[in-house]
Design a protein around this motif. Structure first.
Motif, mmCIF file in Angstrom:
data_model
loop_
_atom_site.group_PDB
_atom_site.id
_atom_site.type_symbol
_atom_site.label_atom_id
_atom_site.label_comp_id
_atom_site.label_asym_id
_atom_site.label_seq_id
_atom_site.Cartn_x
_atom_site.Cartn_y
_atom_site.Cartn_z
ATOM 1 N N ASP A 45 -6.764 5.866 60.070
ATOM 2 C CA ASP A 45 -8.141 6.177 59.595
ATOM 3 C C ASP A 45 -8.535 8.162 60.138
ATOM 4 O O ASP A 45 -7.659 8.071 59.481
ATOM 5 N N GLY A 46 -9.629 8.341 59.196
ATOM 6 C CA GLY A 46 -9.792 9.198 58.402
ATOM 7 C C GLY A 46 -9.635 10.544 59.274
ATOM 8 O O GLY A 46 -8.900 11.620 59.276
ATOM 9 N N ALA A 47 -10.067 10.494 60.372
ATOM 10 C CA ALA A 47 -10.330 11.212 62.213
ATOM 11 C C ALA A 47 -8.710 11.588 61.997
ATOM 12 O O ALA A 47 -8.291 12.551 62.403
ATOM 13 N N LYS A 48 -7.411 10.752 61.567
ATOM 14 C CA LYS A 48 -6.419 10.642 61.830
ATOM 15 C C LYS A 48 -5.833 11.393 60.638
ATOM 16 O O LYS A 48 -4.422 12.224 60.673
ATOM 17 N N VAL A 49 -5.965 11.259 59.682
ATOM 18 C CA VAL A 49 -4.557 11.467 58.306
ATOM 19 C C VAL A 49 -5.418 12.748 58.021
ATOM 20 O O VAL A 49 -5.014 13.301 57.660
ATOM 21 N N LEU B 40 -2.580 16.055 56.861
ATOM 22 C CA LEU B 40 -3.227 16.922 55.421
ATOM 23 C C LEU B 40 -2.944 18.246 55.545
ATOM 24 O O LEU B 40 -1.851 18.328 54.704
ATOM 25 N N GLN B 41 -3.802 18.667 56.207
ATOM 26 C CA GLN B 41 -4.137 20.067 57.078
ATOM 27 C C GLN B 41 -3.485 20.809 57.190
ATOM 28 O O GLN B 41 -2.438 21.969 56.640
ATOM 29 N N ALA B 42 -2.429 19.861 58.532
ATOM 30 C CA ALA B 42 -1.162 20.182 58.006
ATOM 31 C C ALA B 42 0.210 20.915 57.665
ATOM 32 O O ALA B 42 0.685 21.374 57.129
ATOM 33 N N LYS B 43 -0.426 19.297 56.895
ATOM 34 C CA LYS B 43 1.164 19.635 55.537
ATOM 35 C C LYS B 43 0.766 20.944 54.719
ATOM 36 O O LYS B 43 1.001 20.890 53.649
ATOM 37 N N GLY B 44 -0.505 20.875 54.533
ATOM 38 C CA GLY B 44 -0.705 22.567 53.070
ATOM 39 C C GLY B 44 -1.682 21.692 52.499
ATOM 40 O O GLY B 44 -1.038 22.122 51.561
ATOM 41 N N THR B 45 -2.133 20.567 52.311
ATOM 42 C CA THR B 45 -2.480 20.066 50.654
ATOM 43 C C THR B 45 -3.738 20.741 50.359
ATOM 44 O O THR B 45 -4.252 21.125 51.646
ATOM 45 N N TRP B 46 -4.364 20.208 49.206
ATOM 46 C CA TRP B 46 -5.168 20.909 48.852
ATOM 47 C C TRP B 46 -6.904 19.418 48.966
ATOM 48 O O TRP B 46 -7.824 19.862 47.980
ATOM 49 N N LEU B 47 -5.927 18.813 49.623
ATOM 50 C CA LEU B 47 -7.581 17.575 49.609
ATOM 51 C C LEU B 47 -8.553 18.259 50.675
ATOM 52 O O LEU B 47 -7.998 18.416 51.691
ATOM 53 N N GLN B 48 -9.595 17.513 50.137
ATOM 54 C CA GLN B 48 -10.279 17.206 50.904
ATOM 55 C C GLN B 48 -11.612 16.801 51.518
ATOM 56 O O GLN B 48 -11.016 15.390 50.704
ATOM 57 N N LYS B 49 -12.501 16.505 52.485
ATOM 58 C CA LYS B 49 -12.965 15.457 52.438
ATOM 59 C C LYS B 49 -13.326 15.168 51.269
ATOM 60 O O LYS B 49 -14.325 15.654 50.907
ATOM 61 N N LEU B 50 -14.132 13.630 51.035
ATOM 62 C CA LEU B 50 -14.844 13.303 50.287
ATOM 63 C C LEU B 50 -16.985 13.273 51.118
ATOM 64 O O LEU B 50 -17.127 12.856 51.953
#
Length: 123
Positions: A72-76, A80-90
């Protein structure tokens, strides 16, 4: 002494023909039974395969639901933010997913290209 003589009108060829016809009918009946048994066995195998396919489809559906619940997006998103990725919500209102920032060097080159053209026209 009298000898008994049998006076059969049925001869050996007739008995042979009757036996051959009876054997042919018996073989035809036997082949029909064997074919019906084979068709019944194939139908049973097909039923078993279809039942197994139904069970596998149910299992696949359950696994897809489990994956959807786990990812689920709320869990993922926190992971992802803790891993330091650049991914953002769409953002659903935007029409594009990728947003490119302008390069400052490209603006300088565009400005420099337009400046010499102006200098040549004013001598």
């Amino acid at each position: 002494m009298k000898r008994n003589q049998y006076r059969n009108t049925i001869g050996l060829p007739v008995i042979t023909a009757v036996l051959i016809v009876c054997a042919a009918v018996l073989l035809a009946a036997l082949s029909v039974v064997v074919n019906k048994n084979r068709v019944a066995a194939l139908a049973e195998q097909q039923r078993q395969v279809e039942q197994e396919m139904r069970l596998l489809n149910i299992e696949i559906t359950n696994l897809e639901r489990k994956i959807d619940q786990m990812l689920d997006g709320a869990k993922v998103q926190p992971i992802l933010q803790a891993k330091g990725t650049w991914l953002q919500k769409l953002n659903p209102q935007t029409r594009s997913i990728i947003h490119l920032k302008p390069i400052p060097a490209a603006k300088a080159v565009a400005n420099n290209d337009s400046a010499p053209a102006n200098n040549l026209s004013k001598p």
